[in-house]
Structures are given as structure tokens and as C-alpha cells.
Scaffold this active site. Sequence first.
Site, PDB file in Angstrom:
ATOM      1  N   ASP A   1       0.845  -1.146  -0.313  1.00  0.00           N
ATOM      2  CA  ASP A   1       0.102   0.009  -0.063  1.00  0.00           C
ATOM      3  C   ASP A   1       0.846   1.221  -0.213  1.00  0.00           C
ATOM      4  OD1 ASP A   1      -2.495  -1.571   0.268  1.00  0.00           O
ATOM      5  OD2 ASP A   1      -2.308  -1.676   2.423  1.00  0.00           O
ATOM      6  N   THR A   2       0.192   2.279  -0.434  1.00  0.00           N
ATOM      7  CA  THR A   2       0.964   3.619  -0.470  1.00  0.00           C
ATOM      8  C   THR A   2       1.525   3.989   0.900  1.00  0.00           C
ATOM      9  OG1 THR A   2      -0.438   4.467  -2.334  1.00  0.00           O
ATOM     10  CG2 THR A   2       0.592   6.152  -1.059  1.00  0.00           C
TER      11      THR A   2
END
Length: 187
Positions: free
Chosen positions: A46-47
Site C-alpha cells: 500500500d502507499t
Amino acid sequence: MIILFNKPFNVVCQFSAHDPRNGKTGHPTLKDFIPISDVYAAGRLDTDSEGLLILTDDGMLQHRLSDPKHKEFKTYWVQVEGAPTNDDLEPLRQGVDLTDFITKPAQVRLISEPDSLWPRSPPIRERKAIPTSWLEIKISEGKNRQVRRMTAKIGFPTLRLIRYAIGQYTIDGIQNGQHKVIDQVIK
């Protein structure tokens, strides 16, 4: 070819990012860090997660590393809000019901803050009245936001998530935002 990348916080795990509204995401992408073409990520982060991302030009290897059927354990360093006890962590070792699926049993232990940890920018939120703790969590699956959902389910929200290893590949010796090229597959 295998590339081990120590992904910083807020980096999108693809080489181009596209927002349908304006054509941009506002976040850096892999292209900003890895000047090598024709490689693809074996799995994602995930970012808002950091740490090991493996990229390769070998489709079979990419499949083996990212497919849960091959049971490559992923090791995460997880900073959580609060001070869980071993009893608090037991549900993770048994598998927890996250509504849409029940996790496989995880290997979980309390650890000290890792020595090789880099500062995160921006830093995590800290509350003076609530301590934080570090866990090492090993899982063989990797569903969307799984580790974050697991720790929240037992009452200890994740503040920082760093993937340390996938199988025997680690971020040891790779500075945050840097990558290392390996020509041979480690068996």
C-alpha cells in the site's frame, strides 16, 4: 533479474500513476526510484506501507513470489498503538475473522524497535498518554490491508507498517528509497 527495493512511505507501487480527474496522483511512483525498464512488481505494498518490494523481469518468479499457493512467508515490522501482551496476540496466531475472510494463523512476537529503522517522513502520529509497541508478524497470505486489519481487530491499530522480508529476500543493507539488483535467484 531481481530488484529488491526498499519502498518509502507514500510511494505508489506501479511505474505510472493515473488519477482520472487530472491524470496524476500526486504521489511518487516506482519510476521515480528505479530507472530499469521491463520489470514488474511481485506483489504490492500500500502507499502508506514501507519496505521490501521485489521486482523482476521473470514472469514465473513473479508468480511464485506473489501467489499465496506457494506460501512465501512475508515478514512485517509493525508499530502498533498500545502495549499488547502475548495473550492479546494469541488471536493472530489462531487466525482472526476479518468478516470477508478468516486469516491463516500468523507467527507473531513482540520485538524492540528495529535498529536499522529509518525516520519516516512524515512521522507517525504519537499520543503522549498512549505507548506504542513493535511486533514482528509473519504471514503467508497477503490480502488487501491484511496486517492493518488484523492488528485493528485485536484492538491495537497499526501506526507504521514495514515489510522486512519475502521468503529469504530482505531489506538488509538497502537504504530506504534505494534498490539492489540481484542477478541470481536465491534458492
